[in-house]
Enzyme design. Structure first.
Site, PDB file in Angstrom:
ATOM      1  N   GLN A 129     -22.277  -2.848  57.607  1.00  0.00           N
ATOM      2  CA  GLN A 129     -23.438  -1.987  57.325  1.00  0.00           C
ATOM      3  C   GLN A 129     -23.910  -2.169  55.883  1.00  0.00           C
ATOM      4  O   GLN A 129     -25.111  -2.253  55.611  1.00  0.00           O
ATOM      5  CB  GLN A 129     -23.045  -0.529  57.585  1.00  0.00           C
ATOM      6  CG  GLN A 129     -24.034   0.487  57.072  1.00  0.00           C
ATOM      7  CD  GLN A 129     -23.626   1.898  57.440  1.00  0.00           C
ATOM      8  OE1 GLN A 129     -23.713   2.295  58.588  1.00  0.00           O
ATOM      9  NE2 GLN A 129     -23.169   2.682  56.474  1.00  0.00           N
ATOM     10  N   HIS A 181     -16.499  10.349  51.478  1.00  0.00           N
ATOM     11  CA  HIS A 181     -17.887  10.672  51.125  1.00  0.00           C
ATOM     12  C   HIS A 181     -17.973  11.207  49.688  1.00  0.00           C
ATOM     13  O   HIS A 181     -18.867  10.851  48.927  1.00  0.00           O
ATOM     14  CB  HIS A 181     -18.442  11.760  52.055  1.00  0.00           C
ATOM     15  CG  HIS A 181     -18.509  11.387  53.506  1.00  0.00           C
ATOM     16  ND1 HIS A 181     -17.718  11.974  54.453  1.00  0.00           N
ATOM     17  CD2 HIS A 181     -19.285  10.492  54.167  1.00  0.00           C
ATOM     18  CE1 HIS A 181     -18.002  11.479  55.651  1.00  0.00           C
ATOM     19  NE2 HIS A 181     -18.938  10.565  55.510  1.00  0.00           N
ATOM     20  N   LYS A 231     -16.156   0.898  53.559  1.00  0.00           N
ATOM     21  CA  LYS A 231     -15.554   1.226  54.860  1.00  0.00           C
ATOM     22  C   LYS A 231     -16.397   0.611  55.987  1.00  0.00           C
ATOM     23  O   LYS A 231     -15.873   0.075  56.951  1.00  0.00           O
ATOM     24  CB  LYS A 231     -15.479   2.748  54.993  1.00  0.00           C
ATOM     25  CG  LYS A 231     -15.300   3.300  56.378  1.00  0.00           C
ATOM     26  CD  LYS A 231     -13.880   3.237  56.774  1.00  0.00           C
ATOM     27  CE  LYS A 231     -13.548   3.733  58.161  1.00  0.00           C
ATOM     28  NZ  LYS A 231     -14.582   4.247  58.994  1.00  0.00           N
ATOM     29  N   SER A 289     -14.821  10.440  59.585  1.00  0.00           N
ATOM     30  CA  SER A 289     -15.117  11.708  60.270  1.00  0.00           C
ATOM     31  C   SER A 289     -14.547  11.676  61.685  1.00  0.00           C
ATOM     32  O   SER A 289     -14.268  12.719  62.265  1.00  0.00           O
ATOM     33  CB  SER A 289     -16.632  11.931  60.334  1.00  0.00           C
ATOM     34  OG  SER A 289     -17.202  11.818  59.054  1.00  0.00           O
ATOM     35  N   VAL A 292     -11.675   4.878  50.662  1.00  0.00           N
ATOM     36  CA  VAL A 292     -10.670   5.913  50.375  1.00  0.00           C
ATOM     37  C   VAL A 292      -9.775   6.056  51.606  1.00  0.00           C
ATOM     38  O   VAL A 292     -10.269   6.157  52.730  1.00  0.00           O
ATOM     39  CB  VAL A 292     -11.348   7.258  50.027  1.00  0.00           C
ATOM     40  CG1 VAL A 292     -10.314   8.350  49.804  1.00  0.00           C
ATOM     41  CG2 VAL A 292     -12.237   7.093  48.794  1.00  0.00           C
TER      42      VAL A 292
END
Ligand code: AMP
Length: 284
Positions: free
Chosen positions: A155, A39, A151, A188, A178
């Site tokens: 989307q 993020h 990632k 997460s 990353v």
């Protein structure tokens, strides 16, 4: 110094309108919080490409299925605020569910086409939920640029399509994935992994990187993807898909390929992990 935080659309607009009036370019980074280096790389890119970096934190209930992890999804607002301040975020937008979906809210944005397959097939309504919240965030913050991670590759394409189809005046920028040292893409949800699962998890990236290398040598898409799926299953993953797709349309590719995206989704225990790599491969 902490970054200012607003929780209502009215307060958000008051801030961004001032910046626009001063001729400043605004970048928005939408997130669901529980922030990690992935993020923060988007926030760094926001700061490089615009005068003001706005980060939203909102765990969006309508993109979770009834048996998914909305209630358990990691939340750490205090930790997030510290990280965002350190990253030099100009404004944090952290609305509650009532602000985003007041009583009587009934609209859904359905992008169609790109959303039917892959994660869309595995998670019905997921992309409607994503498209709806992103449309709202773009209209609320009115950024010049919005930054999303590769990632979540499907989307990213869905959002590019919706912005084009609905003529929303914003540039959508994709940012590289990353990873941990061992290749696992930061997520997460990685905190759900048991120590034993965490040891196996890097095989997800390893397997798609190998597939990409095989494809670059001229191997056929279907057989190579199938061999990858087999290896992952043998290592303990429950594979939803291993797919070789056109990088722009996500249409299936067969036989030898020149340009493609290899995408994977698989469960390790209860945790669903996704990852993807380009063909030809890039070094990381
Ligand atoms: P999330 O909080 O999971 O909704 O993610 C918010 C944004 O961060 C999305 O655009 C993600 O694609 C992006 N993101 C998540 N993980 C990574 C990562 N490992 N590298 C780069 N971007 C990421």
């Amino acid at each position: 110094m902490s970054s200012p935080i607003v929780r209502t659309v009215g307060d958000l607009r008051a801030k961004t309108a001032k910046w626009h009036a001063a001729g400043e370019r605004i970048a928005l980074v939408p997130t669901m919080g529980a922030l990690h280096r992935g993020h923060l790389s988007l926030v760094a890119l926001a700061k490089e490409t615009a005068d003001r970096a706005v980060v939203s934190i909102f765990v969006n209930p309508i993109q979770f299925g009834p048996r998914e992890d909305f209630n358990l999804y990691p939340r750490d607002e205090a930790g997030d605020l510290g990280k965002l301040a350190e990253a030099g975020t100009d404004l944090i937008f952290a609305p509650d569910v009532g602000e985003m979906y007041p009583p009587g809210f009934s609209t859904r944005v359905n992008v169609g086409d790109l959303t039917d397959d892959l994660c869309g097939a595995a998670r019905p309504n997921h992309f409607d939920g994503v498209a709806t919240v992103v449309t709202k965030l773009l209209l609320q913050a009115a950024p010049d640029i919005a930054i999303f991670g590769e990632k979540d590759y499907q989307q990213l394409l869905v959002i590019k399509r919706l912005v084009r189809d609905l003529n929303i005046p914003v540039e959508i920028v994709g940012a590289p994935i990353v990873r941990e040292q061992d290749g696992l893409a930061l997520s997460s949800r990685n905190i759900y992994l048991s120590p034993a699962e965490r040891k196996i998890a890097p095989l997800l990236y390893k397997s798609i990187a190998e597939i990409a290398a095989e494809l670059a040598k001229g191997c056929g898409a279907d057989a190579t993807a199938e061999a990858g799926r087999f290896k992952l299953e043998a290592s303990g993953f429950r594979v939803s898909y291993v797919a070789v797709r056109d990088p722009g349309s996500l249409k299936p590719l067969h036989g030898p390929v020149t340009q493609a995206r290899v995408l994977v989704a698989a469960f390790l225990g209860k945790t669903r992990l996704i990852d993807n790599v380009p063909v030809p491969p890039t070094s990381r």
